[in-house]
Enzyme design. Structure first.
Site, short mmCIF file in Angstrom:
data_model
loop_
_atom_site.label_atom_id
_atom_site.label_comp_id
_atom_site.label_asym_id
_atom_site.label_seq_id
_atom_site.Cartn_x
_atom_site.Cartn_y
_atom_site.Cartn_z
N LYS A 42 0.85 -1.21 0.07
CA LYS A 42 0.06 -0.04 0.07
C LYS A 42 0.87 1.34 0.04
CE LYS A 42 -3.37 -1.15 -0.51
NZ LYS A 42 -3.70 -1.77 -1.72
N HIS A 103 7.08 -7.64 -2.03
CA HIS A 103 6.88 -6.99 -0.74
C HIS A 103 7.64 -7.61 0.32
CE1 HIS A 103 3.48 -4.86 -2.22
NE2 HIS A 103 2.34 -5.60 -2.24
N SER A 133 -4.23 2.87 4.39
CA SER A 133 -4.76 2.27 3.13
C SER A 133 -4.57 0.68 3.37
CB SER A 133 -3.61 2.54 2.30
OG SER A 133 -3.58 2.23 1.19
N PHE A 250 -9.66 -0.87 -4.61
CA PHE A 250 -8.35 -0.70 -4.63
C PHE A 250 -7.57 0.54 -4.95
CE2 PHE A 250 -3.86 -1.42 -6.16
CZ PHE A 250 -3.39 -2.25 -5.53
N LYS A 253 -8.35 6.20 -2.37
CA LYS A 253 -8.42 7.80 -2.45
C LYS A 253 -7.25 8.19 -2.95
CE LYS A 253 -11.12 8.98 1.65
NZ LYS A 253 -11.02 9.42 2.85
P1 A3P Z 1 -5.12 4.64 -0.85
O1 A3P Z 1 -5.88 3.41 -0.12
O2 A3P Z 1 -4.78 5.63 0.19
O3 A3P Z 1 -6.13 5.05 -1.80
P2 A3P Z 1 -0.25 -0.39 -3.62
O4 A3P Z 1 -0.15 -0.41 -5.16
O5 A3P Z 1 1.12 -0.39 -3.07
O6 A3P Z 1 -1.17 -1.37 -3.09
O7 A3P Z 1 -0.85 1.01 -2.97
C1 A3P Z 1 -2.11 1.23 -3.31
C2 A3P Z 1 -2.49 2.65 -2.72
O8 A3P Z 1 -1.78 3.62 -3.73
C3 A3P Z 1 -3.90 3.08 -2.64
O9 A3P Z 1 -3.99 4.06 -1.76
C4 A3P Z 1 -4.11 3.59 -3.99
O10 A3P Z 1 -5.13 4.65 -4.14
C5 A3P Z 1 -2.87 4.66 -4.30
N1 A3P Z 1 -2.61 4.79 -5.66
C6 A3P Z 1 -2.58 3.76 -6.70
N2 A3P Z 1 -2.17 4.57 -7.75
C7 A3P Z 1 -2.21 6.02 -7.57
C8 A3P Z 1 -2.06 6.95 -8.36
N3 A3P Z 1 -1.93 7.29 -9.70
N4 A3P Z 1 -1.91 8.16 -7.54
C9 A3P Z 1 -2.16 8.38 -6.32
N5 A3P Z 1 -2.32 7.33 -5.43
C10 A3P Z 1 -2.34 6.12 -6.14
#
Ligand code: A3P
Length: 290
Positions: A42, A103, A133, A250, A253
Site C-alpha cells: 500500500k 513486498h 490504506s 483498490f 483515495k
Molecule cells: P489509498 O488506499 O490511500 O487510496 P499499492 O499499489 O502499493 O497497493 O498502493 C495502493 C495505494 O496507492 C492506494 O492508496 C491507491 O489509491 C494509491 N494509488 C495507486 N495509484 C495511484 C495514483 N496514480 N495516484 C495516487 N495514488 C495512487
C-alpha cells in the site's frame, strides 16, 4: 476461499502459499537486466509499476493495455491460492528484461538480485497513511486475516504482525542499504507533490531518455483518476472472491493525509511516541502532509 492466518518465514508473517513455496522463491535467480520494484504493501507499488511500464514502452499505452499490472510485473513471491498461477510461474514464462514486484523485506529478497546487481526501486509511504490504506485493503482482501476493528488493526501494525511484517523494519532495511546496493528510494508523498519530477527520476535511474511530450502523456496516464478508470491497473481483473472491491476500492483515495480522518488524537500521540522509539536509529524524511 476463506480468510487465512499468516505463516512466518524467518520471523516475518507471510501468506501461507509463500511460506509453503519458500525454497523455490529463495532460489529464484534473476537476470542482471531484471528490475525489482519493492514496497511495503500500500505504498504506491501499482503506481510505480504503471510508470515503469510506460517508460519502458516509450509511453505506448496500447502495449500496457494488453495485460493487467499483475501480469506485466508479476509478484516474485507466490501470491494467490492455487489454481491461480503463482508469480514465479508467470515470471518463468517471460523473458528478461522483466519487471518484478515484491513486498519482501530486504533480508528475504533472493541473493541473486544483489549478486547480479539488478536495479531496485523502493517506494515508501508515511506510516499513518500506509496503515490506513492497508486497513481498507485488508477489509476487501478476503485472503488476508480479518482486519478486526481499526483500533486492533493499528496495534497489529505497530507490532509488525500484519502480512509482510513490520513497516518499520521494512522501510529501514532498504534505507540503510540504498547507497551500497544502488537502490532508488522513493516516497509516495514526493510523487503526489510533483509526479513529473519523480517520473523523471525513475527515467534517469533506468537510463532512459524520453521526450517532454511523452513524459507529459505518462504523467496523465498515471494520474489517480486515469489509473482508477483503467481496468489494467485498478485490479478489477482479480476475482471478487479474492478482492471484493464493493467493500473498498483498490484505487481508494490516493491522497496524502487521509490518516487525519481516522486517527483519534490519543491514537496519534500514542503512535508518534512509539514511532520515535522504533525509528530512533534512522532519519528517513517521511511527511504526513504535503
Ligand atoms: P489509498 O488506499 O490511500 O487510496 P499499492 O499499489 O502499493 O497497493 O498502493 C495502493 C495505494 O496507492 C492506494 O492508496 C491507491 O489509491 C494509491 N494509488 C495507486 N495509484 C495511484 C495514483 N496514480 N495516484 C495516487 N495514488 C495512487
Amino acid at each position: 476461499i476463506q480468510r487465512f492466518p499468516l505463516t512466518e518465514v524467518q520471523g516475518v508473517p507471510l501468506r501461507k502459499w509463500i511460506a509453503q513455496n519458500w525454497s523455490s522463491i529463495w532460489a529464484f535467480c534473476p537476470h542482471p537486466s531484471d528490475l525489482l520494484i519493492s514496497t511495503y504493501p500500500k505504498s504506491g507499488t501499482t503506481w510505480v509499476q504503471e510508470i515503469v511500464d510506460l517508460l519502458r514502452n516509450n509511453g505506448d499505452d496500447e502495449i500496457c493495455k494488453r495485460a493487467p499490472t499483475t501480469e506485466r510485473s508479476p509478484f516474485l513471491e507466490v501470491h494467490y491460492p492455487p489454481p491461480i498461477p503463482s508469480g514465479l510461474d508467470l515470471l518463468k514464462k517471460v523473458k528478461p528484461p522483466r519487471v518484478i514486484k515484491t513486498h519482501l523485506p530486504i533480508q528475504l529478497v533472493p541473493k541473486g538480485f544483489w549478486e547480479n546487481k539488478c536495479k531496485v526501486i523502493y517506494v515508501a509511504r508515511n506510516a499513518k497513511d500506509n496503515v490506513i490504506s492497508y486497513y481498507h485493503f485488508d477489509r476487501m482482501n478476503l485472503i488476508h486475516p480479518d482486519p478486526g476493528s481499526w483500533e486492533e488493526y493499528l496495534q497489529k501494525f505497530m507490532e509488525g504482525k500484519l502480512a509482510w511484517g513490520s513497516w518499520y523494519d521494512h522501510v529501514k532495511g532498504y534505507w540503510k542499504e540504498k547507497e551500497k546496493r544502488n537502490i532508488l528510494y522513493m516516497f509516495f508523498e514526493d510523487m503526489k507533490e510533483n509526479p513529473r519530477r519523480e517520473i523523471l527520476r525513475i527515467m534517469r535511474y533506468l537510463d532512459l531518455s524520453l521526450s517532454d511530450d511523452i513524459i507529459d502523456k505518462i504523467v496523465e496516464l498515471t494520474s489517480f483518476k486515469a489509473m482508477k478508470n483503467n481496468p489494467m491497473a485498478n485490479y478489477s481483473t482479480i476475482p471478487k472472491i479474492i478482492f471484493d472491491q464493493s467493500i473498498s476500492a483498490f484505487m481508494r483515495k490516493g491522497e496524502v493525509g487521509d490518516w487525519t480522518n481516522y486517527f483519534t488524537l490519543a491514537q496519534s500521540q500514542m503512535f508518534d511516541e512509539d514511532y520515535a522509539r522504533q525509528m530512533a536509529d534512522v532519519n528517513i524524511p517521511f511527511r504526513t502532509s504535503i
